[in-house]
Design a protein around this motif. Structure first.
Motif, PDB file in Angstrom:
ATOM      1  N   ILE A 259       3.413  73.472  48.194  1.00  0.00           N
ATOM      2  CA  ILE A 259       4.223  73.778  47.013  1.00  0.00           C
ATOM      3  C   ILE A 259       4.762  75.194  47.090  1.00  0.00           C
TER       4      ILE A 259
ATOM      5  N   LYS B  70      -3.729  71.308  36.569  1.00  0.00           N
ATOM      6  CA  LYS B  70      -3.252  70.177  37.357  1.00  0.00           C
ATOM      7  C   LYS B  70      -2.084  69.478  36.662  1.00  0.00           C
ATOM      8  N   LYS B  71      -2.229  69.221  35.380  1.00  0.00           N
ATOM      9  CA  LYS B  71      -1.170  68.532  34.632  1.00  0.00           C
ATOM     10  C   LYS B  71       0.087  69.390  34.531  1.00  0.00           C
TER      11      LYS B  71
ATOM     12  N   VAL C 170       1.997  69.569  37.808  1.00  0.00           N
ATOM     13  CA  VAL C 170       2.776  68.351  38.078  1.00  0.00           C
ATOM     14  C   VAL C 170       4.084  68.389  37.290  1.00  0.00           C
ATOM     15  N   TRP C 171       4.024  68.734  36.013  1.00  0.00           N
ATOM     16  CA  TRP C 171       5.238  68.775  35.184  1.00  0.00           C
ATOM     17  C   TRP C 171       6.198  69.875  35.633  1.00  0.00           C
TER      18      TRP C 171
ATOM     19  N   TYR D  18       6.397  71.119  38.638  1.00  0.00           N
ATOM     20  CA  TYR D  18       6.952  70.735  39.935  1.00  0.00           C
ATOM     21  C   TYR D  18       8.021  69.654  39.783  1.00  0.00           C
ATOM     22  N   ILE D  19       7.852  68.748  38.838  1.00  0.00           N
ATOM     23  CA  ILE D  19       8.898  67.750  38.570  1.00  0.00           C
ATOM     24  C   ILE D  19      10.168  68.448  38.080  1.00  0.00           C
TER      25      ILE D  19
ATOM     26  N   THR E 186       5.694  77.849  39.156  1.00  0.00           N
ATOM     27  CA  THR E 186       4.814  77.345  40.210  1.00  0.00           C
ATOM     28  C   THR E 186       4.067  78.488  40.881  1.00  0.00           C
TER      29      THR E 186
END
Length: 115
Positions: free
Chosen positions: A14, A71-72, A75-76, A78-79, A111
């Protein structure tokens, strides 16, 4: 491979993608300047807007992101980063590309703060 190594590889990937996204525009300068008919000054703004928005979002994100599950939220974020990078790739004009770069920088900075 154990979970710790897998997590380390994922976070490294990432971070690498964020750095490549920051750097990818510079080698494309002749094509983008010709395609969008922009000056070197406008191209410099295009490159620097990513850096400034990433810096601002990572600074302020560091104060807020600890309140959420990493973690959640990763993910958001990175989307959002992926969608905004796709927006950069599909930009039909200079103002749209500039706005997409700012949004991509905002998510890229987050990020960095998360990793």
């Amino acid at each position: 491979m154990n979970k710790e190594k897998l997590l380390l590889w994922a976070l490294s990937a990432i971070n690498f993608i964020h750095i490549v996204d920051f750097m990818i525009l510079m080698p494309l300068s002749p094509q983008l300047m010709r395609l969008f008919d922009i000056s070197p000054r406008k191209f410099g703004l295009l490159v620097s807007c990513y850096t400034f928005s990433a810096g601002i979002s990572s600074f302020f994100g560091a104060f807020v992101l600890d309140r959420f599950d990493r973690k959640k939220i990763l993910v958001w974020v990175y989307i959002g980063f992926a969608i905004s990078t796709l927006g950069c790739a599909l930009s039909p004009s200079y103002p749209v590309l500039l706005a997409a770069r700012v949004v991509s920088g905002l998510f890229g900075g987050l990020t960095s703060a998360l990793i």
